[in-house]
Design an enzyme around this catalytic site. Structure first.
Site, PDB file in Angstrom:
ATOM      1  N   ASP A 228       0.838  -1.200   0.000  1.00  0.00           N
ATOM      2  CA  ASP A 228       0.000   0.000   0.000  1.00  0.00           C
ATOM      3  C   ASP A 228       0.873   1.251   0.000  1.00  0.00           C
ATOM      4  OD1 ASP A 228      -2.158   1.765   0.199  1.00  0.00           O
ATOM      5  OD2 ASP A 228      -2.366   1.488   2.352  1.00  0.00           O
TER       6      ASP A 228
ATOM      7  N   ASP B 131      -7.862  -0.909   0.552  1.00  0.00           N
ATOM      8  CA  ASP B 131      -7.734  -0.501   1.962  1.00  0.00           C
ATOM      9  C   ASP B 131      -8.918  -0.987   2.789  1.00  0.00           C
ATOM     10  OD1 ASP B 131      -5.371   0.892   1.620  1.00  0.00           O
ATOM     11  OD2 ASP B 131      -6.319   2.864   1.482  1.00  0.00           O
TER      12      ASP B 131
ATOM     13  N   ASP C 121       2.601   1.505  -3.508  1.00  0.00           N
ATOM     14  CA  ASP C 121       1.788   1.803  -4.692  1.00  0.00           C
ATOM     15  C   ASP C 121       1.560   3.306  -4.829  1.00  0.00           C
ATOM     16  OD1 ASP C 121      -0.450   2.364  -3.068  1.00  0.00           O
ATOM     17  OD2 ASP C 121      -1.645   0.716  -3.829  1.00  0.00           O
ATOM     18  N   GLY C 122       1.316   3.984  -3.710  1.00  0.00           N
ATOM     19  CA  GLY C 122       1.129   5.431  -3.771  1.00  0.00           C
ATOM     20  C   GLY C 122       2.408   6.167  -4.132  1.00  0.00           C
TER      21      GLY C 122
ATOM     22  N   THR D 195      -3.853   6.923 -11.918  1.00  0.00           N
ATOM     23  CA  THR D 195      -4.930   6.680 -12.887  1.00  0.00           C
ATOM     24  C   THR D 195      -6.279   6.725 -12.173  1.00  0.00           C
ATOM     25  OG1 THR D 195      -4.893   4.281 -12.542  1.00  0.00           O
ATOM     26  CG2 THR D 195      -3.434   5.152 -14.275  1.00  0.00           C
TER      27      THR D 195
ATOM     28  N   ASP E  73      -7.296   1.707  -4.894  1.00  0.00           N
ATOM     29  CA  ASP E  73      -6.573   1.849  -3.636  1.00  0.00           C
ATOM     30  C   ASP E  73      -7.501   1.880  -2.420  1.00  0.00           C
ATOM     31  OD1 ASP E  73      -3.989   2.267  -2.214  1.00  0.00           O
ATOM     32  OD2 ASP E  73      -4.919   4.180  -1.712  1.00  0.00           O
TER      33      ASP E  73
ATOM     34  N   ARG F 204       2.895   8.346  -7.655  1.00  0.00           N
ATOM     35  CA  ARG F 204       3.254   9.769  -7.683  1.00  0.00           C
ATOM     36  C   ARG F 204       4.606   9.995  -8.343  1.00  0.00           C
ATOM     37  NH1 ARG F 204       0.506   9.114  -2.952  1.00  0.00           N
ATOM     38  NH2 ARG F 204       2.356   8.630  -1.733  1.00  0.00           N
TER      39      ARG F 204
END
Length: 189
Positions: free
Chosen positions: A58, A83, A61-62, A72, A79, A66
């Site tokens: 998690d 979560d 991925d962010g 997207t 996401d 960025r």
């Protein structure tokens, strides 16, 4: 960061951040299975390790989205779904072990149900929150931390478990209460 609106869906499907989102969703039933079938403390450690892997994916991925401009529309939906599925799985697992989690489970369902319904209502009106607010992020961080502690230390004394649950409930209530005026304001705009 720019959101890639013009990228075809099939290219959005296979970005690294979205692949990590899929991994997190795939790990949800693995977390539940490992926790529910645990026969020893080491089995609980394995469940906690899977939660850590999910949490690290998690985080990455962010960062990757960025850093490499791979944000997207699909990823913005994927996401939070990953979560909430992970959080729900952890809360359900712990409710099976600790009956005193039932009020927290109910609060989780009410809060996330409200957020989902209001999100859908706003989306129909062509509006949406611009990402999670600070109090939502703090609530999520506290929830993950407390749930991880309860996963990792299955033999905590009941008082410690109750304190952990109480901390989570307080942050969930705070987040819930603070999101309500946010949605009211957005609805009036």
């Amino acid at each position: 960061m720019q959101i890639k609106h013009d990228v075809p869906l099939r290219k959005q499907l296979f970005t690294i951040p979205n692949l990590l989102g899929y991994l997190r969703i795939i790990l949800v039933p693995v977390i539940v299975w490992r926790y529910v079938t645990a026969d020893s403390v080491s089995d609980y450690y394995v469940a906690a390790l899977i939660v850590v892997i999910s949490g690290i994916s998690d985080l990455f991925d962010g960062m990757i989205a960025r850093r490499f401009n791979q944000i997207t529309q699909l990823g913005k939906a994927l996401d939070p779904i990953a979560d909430k599925l992970t959080q729900a799985a952890m809360v359900l697992c712990l409710t099976i072990r600790y009956r005193q989690m039932i009020p927290m489970l109910i609060l989780f369902v009410v809060k996330e149900g409200f957020m989902g319904i209001m999100g859908a209502v706003m989306l129909r009106k062509g509006k949406m929150l611009d990402g999670a607010m600070w109090y939502g992020k703090v609530c999520t961080a506290v929830l993950y931390l407390v749930m991880f502690v309860l996963f990792l230390f299955p033999e905590l004394p009941e008082l410690a478990v109750n304190i952990c649950i109480g901390i989570c409930v307080c942050f969930m209530l705070l987040s819930f209460v603070l999101y309500i005026p946010r949605f009211i304001k957005l609805n009036k705009e």
